[in-house]
Scaffold this motif. Structure first.
Motif, PDB file in Angstrom:
ATOM      1  N   ARG A   6      -9.850   1.131  -0.976  1.00 63.00           N
ATOM      2  CA  ARG A   6     -11.018   1.904  -0.541  1.00 63.00           C
ATOM      3  C   ARG A   6     -11.748   2.518  -1.739  1.00 63.00           C
ATOM      4  O   ARG A   6     -12.975   2.439  -1.854  1.00 63.00           O
ATOM      5  N   ASN A  52      -6.682  -6.324   6.844  1.00 64.75           N
ATOM      6  CA  ASN A  52      -6.786  -5.005   7.465  1.00 64.75           C
ATOM      7  C   ASN A  52      -7.965  -4.194   6.935  1.00 64.75           C
ATOM      8  O   ASN A  52      -8.425  -3.265   7.603  1.00 64.75           O
ATOM      9  N   CYS A  53      -8.468  -4.540   5.750  1.00 61.40           N
ATOM     10  CA  CYS A  53      -9.589  -3.779   5.189  1.00 61.40           C
ATOM     11  C   CYS A  53     -10.822  -3.879   6.074  1.00 61.40           C
ATOM     12  O   CYS A  53     -11.709  -3.023   6.010  1.00 61.40           O
ATOM     13  N   THR A  55     -11.000  -3.295   9.090  1.00 60.45           N
ATOM     14  CA  THR A  55     -10.979  -2.208  10.063  1.00 60.45           C
ATOM     15  C   THR A  55     -11.274  -0.858   9.413  1.00 60.45           C
ATOM     16  O   THR A  55     -11.415   0.141  10.117  1.00 60.45           O
ATOM     17  N   TYR A  56     -11.374  -0.825   8.079  1.00 59.80           N
ATOM     18  CA  TYR A  56     -11.716   0.426   7.404  1.00 59.80           C
ATOM     19  C   TYR A  56     -13.168   0.772   7.718  1.00 59.80           C
ATOM     20  O   TYR A  56     -14.061  -0.074   7.571  1.00 59.80           O
ATOM     21  N   ARG A  57     -13.413   1.997   8.084  1.00 61.79           N
ATOM     22  CA  ARG A  57     -14.761   2.408   8.456  1.00 61.79           C
ATOM     23  C   ARG A  57     -15.775   2.125   7.351  1.00 61.79           C
ATOM     24  O   ARG A  57     -16.855   1.576   7.600  1.00 61.79           O
ATOM     25  N   GLU A  58     -15.417   2.478   6.104  1.00 59.95           N
ATOM     26  CA  GLU A  58     -16.364   2.325   5.007  1.00 59.95           C
ATOM     27  C   GLU A  58     -16.642   0.870   4.670  1.00 59.95           C
ATOM     28  O   GLU A  58     -17.752   0.527   4.243  1.00 59.95           O
ATOM     29  N   LYS A  78       0.828  -1.198   0.000  1.00 59.26           N
ATOM     30  CA  LYS A  78       0.000   0.000   0.000  1.00 59.26           C
ATOM     31  C   LYS A  78       0.868   1.256   0.000  1.00 59.26           C
ATOM     32  O   LYS A  78       0.605   2.214  -0.710  1.00 59.26           O
TER      33      LYS A  78
END
Length: 370
Positions: free
Chosen positions: A179, A199-200, A202-205, A14
């Motif tokens: 994202r 880890n995605c 934990t992304y809010r969206e 990333k």
């Protein structure tokens, strides 16, 4: 150290904008077969779009074109995202003819699109394979093979136009743009099956979509995905990295997952549970076995459940569980309340979890349904 090194490299993709991780055929096949087991018509009469997959090197293209008739596809669209270090080395669609490669082969600086409407045994040898696809593409018979005007970025007008024509998007999108990629899928109301880093979750969206039952995990995470093909420039580490029988450099990161909004049977399987008392007495985990009670958070009214298999069946309140719980999440059995993953507090996130003043790992907040 081998596993940590490979995970670190994939996570660093990333930051480094290094998105050259190519999915293995076997991983695509075993994932999609689970959807077919649940609903054999999942892909029937659908337009499948692989919009981050150079047909010359993508196993997504290879899988869907070889199974075009079996799946009952209406159309397969594949576009390359950008020139790649492994271009023309994986599928060798047009063989080893150097003259053909120079005169009619793919220019390495050009993004391409393949639109497949029909596949059949064109040479009459009784078998359908990639050679038949190559012959059909050469004569442009019922299929289209052409360079893109742009660089093939999934956000370009050219690729968005193709996206609008599709029903289901299946690919391994750039980790560095995950994202933005997922947002586009929802903006255009598309069905999808894509690979992402754990880890995605934990992304809010992303969590919002899972909480609202608009997206969920596929049939497995971690070791379910056996590894990725990487360029020669990528350094291989230890036992988790290898070179396969075809000379492909494989890195098994064990920290990836399938994210989807296609239904499959696994997400409807209830998680077997024991009571709180049974877990405290019989759990195989020393963090729980023998304790008088489950720990509680300092900063949120919920109990700490450090392992998915230690979720109690008789807890009526909120529980904090590992992020990997979402791999076992059954929306008929549990309600997603929120998450505890960052210091930023909002309606979905309640700040990092603390127990006795000590910050612990990120948690998903759940509640058992009646």
């Amino acid at each position: 150290m081998a596993r940590k090194s490979s995970i670190k490299n994939l996570t660093n993709a990333k930051k480094a904008k290094n998105d050259e991780f190519y999915t293995q055929y076997i991983d695509i096949q075993k994932e999609i077969e689970k959807y077919l087991d649940y609903n054999p018509n999942t892909f029937r009469d659908k337009v499948v779009y692989c919009n981050c997959d150079d047909p010359y090197e993508s196993n997504f293209f290879r899988y869907f074109v070889l199974n075009f008739n079996k799946l009952g596809l209406k159309q397969l669209i594949t576009t390359s995202y950008k020139p790649s270090p492994v271009a023309n080395t994986q599928l060798a669609l047009f063989g080893d003819d150097k003259t053909l490669t120079k005169s009619k082969g793919r220019p390495k600086i050009t993004a391409n699109k393949f639109i497949i409407n029909e596949v059949k045994d064109i040479d009459g040898d009784g078998e359908f394979n990639l050679k038949d696809v190559a012959k059909q593409l050469k004569v442009n018979k019922n299929n289209e093979w052409a360079p893109l005007d742009s660089d093939g970025d999934f956000r370009s007008d050219e690729c968005v136009s193709l996206l609008k024509q599709s029903d289901i998007v299946v690919t391994n999108p750039p980790f560095s743009l995950f994202r933005e990629y997922v947002k586009q899928l929802f903006d255009y109301n598309k069905k999808f099956l894509i690979i992402g880093n754990i880890n995605c979750l934990t992304y809010r969206e992303i969590f919002q979509k899972i909480k609202k039952n608009k997206a969920w995990l596929g049939n497995g995470m971690g070791r379910w995905i056996s590894g990725f093909i990487v360029p020669e420039s990528y350094e291989l580490y230890g036992s988790e990295a290898r070179i396969d029988e075809n000379g492909n450099r494989i890195v098994a990161t064990n920290n990836c997952l399938w994210l989807t909004n296609l239904d499959h049977g696994r997400r409807h399987q209830p998680l077997p549970l024991m009571t709180m008392a049974e877990n405290l007495k019989y759990s195989k985990h020393k963090e729980i076995k023998g304790k008088k009670a489950y720990d509680k958070y300092d900063n949120y009214d919920a109990i700490e459940v450090p392992f998915t298999d230690a979720i109690p069946s008789d807890c009526k309140g909120v529980m904090g569980v590992p992020v990997t719980f979402l791999d076992k999440y059954n929306p008929d059995q549990f309600e997603l309340v929120g998450q505890m993953v960052t210091t930023k507090v909002d309606e979905f996130n309640h700040g990092y979890p603390y127990i006795n003043g000590e910050k612990i790992y990120a948690r998903i907040l759940i509640k058992k349904k009646k």
